[in-house]
Motif scaffolding. Structure first.
Motif, PDB file in Angstrom:
ATOM      1  N   UNK A 162      72.985  59.979  22.284  1.00 22.31           N
ATOM      2  CA  UNK A 162      74.111  59.150  22.724  1.00 22.31           C
ATOM      3  C   UNK A 162      73.609  57.975  23.545  1.00 22.31           C
ATOM      4  N   UNK A 163      72.639  58.222  24.434  1.00 23.21           N
ATOM      5  CA  UNK A 163      72.095  57.137  25.250  1.00 23.21           C
ATOM      6  C   UNK A 163      71.413  56.086  24.386  1.00 23.21           C
ATOM      7  N   UNK A 164      70.650  56.545  23.394  1.00 19.25           N
ATOM      8  CA  UNK A 164      69.958  55.598  22.518  1.00 19.25           C
ATOM      9  C   UNK A 164      70.949  54.795  21.683  1.00 19.25           C
ATOM     10  N   UNK A 165      71.965  55.470  21.148  1.00 20.74           N
ATOM     11  CA  UNK A 165      72.965  54.767  20.351  1.00 20.74           C
ATOM     12  C   UNK A 165      73.673  53.721  21.207  1.00 20.74           C
ATOM     13  N   UNK A 166      74.032  54.095  22.427  1.00 19.99           N
ATOM     14  CA  UNK A 166      74.717  53.152  23.312  1.00 19.99           C
ATOM     15  C   UNK A 166      73.845  51.932  23.570  1.00 19.99           C
ATOM     16  N   UNK A 205      74.517  41.366  11.081  1.00 17.48           N
ATOM     17  CA  UNK A 205      73.834  42.173  10.068  1.00 17.48           C
ATOM     18  C   UNK A 205      73.100  43.342  10.703  1.00 17.48           C
ATOM     19  N   UNK A 206      72.447  43.091  11.830  1.00 20.69           N
ATOM     20  CA  UNK A 206      71.751  44.167  12.534  1.00 20.69           C
ATOM     21  C   UNK A 206      72.736  45.245  12.985  1.00 20.69           C
ATOM     22  N   UNK A 207      73.893  44.824  13.496  1.00 20.93           N
ATOM     23  CA  UNK A 207      74.901  45.784  13.935  1.00 20.93           C
ATOM     24  C   UNK A 207      75.429  46.587  12.749  1.00 20.93           C
ATOM     25  N   UNK A 208      75.661  45.925  11.626  1.00 20.68           N
ATOM     26  CA  UNK A 208      76.137  46.613  10.427  1.00 20.68           C
ATOM     27  C   UNK A 208      75.118  47.635   9.939  1.00 20.68           C
ATOM     28  N   UNK A 209      73.853  47.243   9.927  1.00 18.65           N
ATOM     29  CA  UNK A 209      72.800  48.163   9.482  1.00 18.65           C
ATOM     30  C   UNK A 209      72.713  49.379  10.389  1.00 18.65           C
ATOM     31  N   UNK A 210      72.834  49.152  11.703  1.00 20.60           N
ATOM     32  CA  UNK A 210      72.757  50.265  12.643  1.00 20.60           C
ATOM     33  C   UNK A 210      73.903  51.245  12.425  1.00 20.60           C
ATOM     34  N   UNK A 211      75.112  50.731  12.285  1.00 22.62           N
ATOM     35  CA  UNK A 211      76.269  51.605  12.070  1.00 22.62           C
ATOM     36  C   UNK A 211      76.122  52.368  10.759  1.00 22.62           C
ATOM     37  N   UNK A 212      75.665  51.692   9.711  1.00 24.34           N
ATOM     38  CA  UNK A 212      75.511  52.345   8.425  1.00 24.34           C
ATOM     39  C   UNK A 212      74.455  53.441   8.474  1.00 24.34           C
ATOM     40  N   UNK A 213      73.352  53.180   9.169  1.00 24.29           N
ATOM     41  CA  UNK A 213      72.305  54.194   9.260  1.00 24.29           C
ATOM     42  C   UNK A 213      72.748  55.369  10.126  1.00 24.29           C
TER      43      UNK A 213
END
Length: 423
Positions: A162-166, A205-213
């Motif tokens: 959770x900390x890393x995702x945040x 694009x970076x945010x989209x890739x992160x959410x998708x992964x």
């Protein structure tokens, strides 16, 4: 006549000896049955267990210990011995013993969490346990101990995740916020607006890739890929991975080549397998210098439990330091964070590959040499639909070729040469 009398006397003596031995053996067997063991512990000392308690304790998942008024162990489960709670017929953990005495005195139920030293290790590792003490009848006390070590570990992993995702989400979101303010302030400057808008596209694009992964990682962790398993052609997986990265490779003038054995099949979920191999090829392209090569090779490998299919992805990148090779498959771990930001990496791609390989009964390994590149090898069980073997084309284009084995970590092979500009 004397002889007959002697024989009769000898037979009588032999019968008497046999009877004595049988009686002694019977008495010895009774004593052995009453001797305490780890599952049926000490003989009751005037404080028998209430009816049904013994049966209930035998099915509990928690470690159970019953103490009498003298703090002696009346009953204990094998798990209590395994945790080191009981030694020599006594409760060996002083805080738990004090809790039992207090409960015997006032009849109150008590609970506490403790860290106990792990038996058999000298590394200072501790067991996290939860102990609950309750009265059992008028003179007995029941102690239940739950091992929380694994639960604590999982909670720590979840907390770190959770900390890393945040943190990872905060970076592109913050950049988008600042860039949007910059666009508003530079509304009368078309060149600045165009420049800031380009940066906003990169961060989006970076945010989209992160959410998708994150979605992909959650899916491969929770789903059972073998529920919808089917024979999957390796050639199709390789072709799809190459097509996925063709544009990035062309932008960096990277030559992509596939080869090895053809006509191979693996058993599993096609979507997850394609995503895993695509992540390996995409990493190879993203972390390779311009005008270098990326190769993908497949082969069949004999194994005791059945043949395996190996798919190796080799690049001419910067290589992975030895101290980082065991951690590259951890979530959000990056060998070079600055380079990962430049390439748009999220640190989740290899974690997804690891989970996909494990859920399909396979594994993924890495060979790397700094300055020469890396080879990631994905090993998966063969489907068994097609057993024939056909040798594929060359691994490297432009006239260079390799044998069927391809560049594998456990074979004798020459990795790609150090990165250099192609003619």
């Amino acid at each position: 006549m004397d002889v007959n009398a002697a024989v009769a006397a000898a037979a009588a003596i032999a019968g008497l000896c046999t009877g004595v031995i049988a009686v002694l053996a019977f008495r010895w067997s009774e004593r052995e049955q009453k001797r305490p063991t780890r599952t049926s512990l000490r003989p009751e000392r005037g404080a028998p267990l209430p009816a049904g308690v013994d049966t209930v304790l035998s099915v509990l998942s928690s470690s159970a210990v019953v103490l009498d008024e003298s703090d002696s162990v009346v009953k204990a489960s094998s798990a209590a011995y395994a945790l080191g709670l009981v030694r020599g017929g006594r409760l060996a953990v002083e805080p738990m013993l004090n809790m039992a005495r207090d409960t015997r005195r006032d009849g109150e139920i008590r609970q506490v969490e403790l860290d106990l030293p792990r038996r058999g290790t000298g590394r200072g590792e501790a067991l996290a346990v939860s102990a609950r003490v309750a009265p059992l009848g008028s003179r007995l006390v029941l102690l239940l101990v739950e091992d929380l070590t694994e639960a604590r570990r999982i909670e720590a992993v979840r907390r770190d995740f959770v900390a890393n995702v945040s943190h990872e989400l905060k970076t592109p979101v913050g950049a988008l916020s600042l860039l949007s303010e910059a666009v508003m302030d530079a509304s009368d400057d078309p060149e600045a607006v165009e420049r800031f808008a380009g940066r906003m596209q990169i961060e989006a694009t970076r945010l989209t890739n992160l959410v998708q992964e994150l979605i992909d990682l959650s899916r491969v962790q929770n789903d059972d890929p073998l529920e919808d398993a089917e024979p999957v052609r390796v050639d199709e997986l390789v072709a799809e991975a190459v097509d996925r990265c063709r544009q990035q490779a062309a932008h960096k003038q990277i030559t992509m080549a596939s080869g090895g054995a053809s006509g191979l099949f693996v058993w599993g979920n096609r979507g997850q397998l394609a995503a895993a191999l695509g992540n390996l090829v995409e990493n190879a392209v993203n972390y390779s210098p311009v005008r270098t090569r990326v190769g993908i090779a497949a082969r069949r490998m004999a194994a005791p439990g059945g043949d395996l299919i190996e798919i190796a992805v080799t690049d001419q990148g910067f290589g992975i330091p030895e101290k980082d090779r065991e951690r590259v498959f951890e979530r959000f771990y990056r060998v070079d964070p600055a380079r990962s930001r430049a390439t748009g990496g999220t640190g989740l791609g290899l974690a997804i590959v690891k989970h996909v390989a494990a859920s399909h009964g396979g594994e993924v390994t890495v060979w790397s040499s700094e300055g020469q590149g890396s080879t990631f090898t994905l090993r998966l069980p063969e489907s068994g639909v097609v057993r024939g073997r056909t040798t594929g084309g060359p691994l490297i284009s432009d006239g260079e070729s390799v044998d069927d084995d391809g560049p594998y970590e456990n074979d004798t092979f020459e990795p790609f040469p150090a990165p250099e500009a192609l003619p």
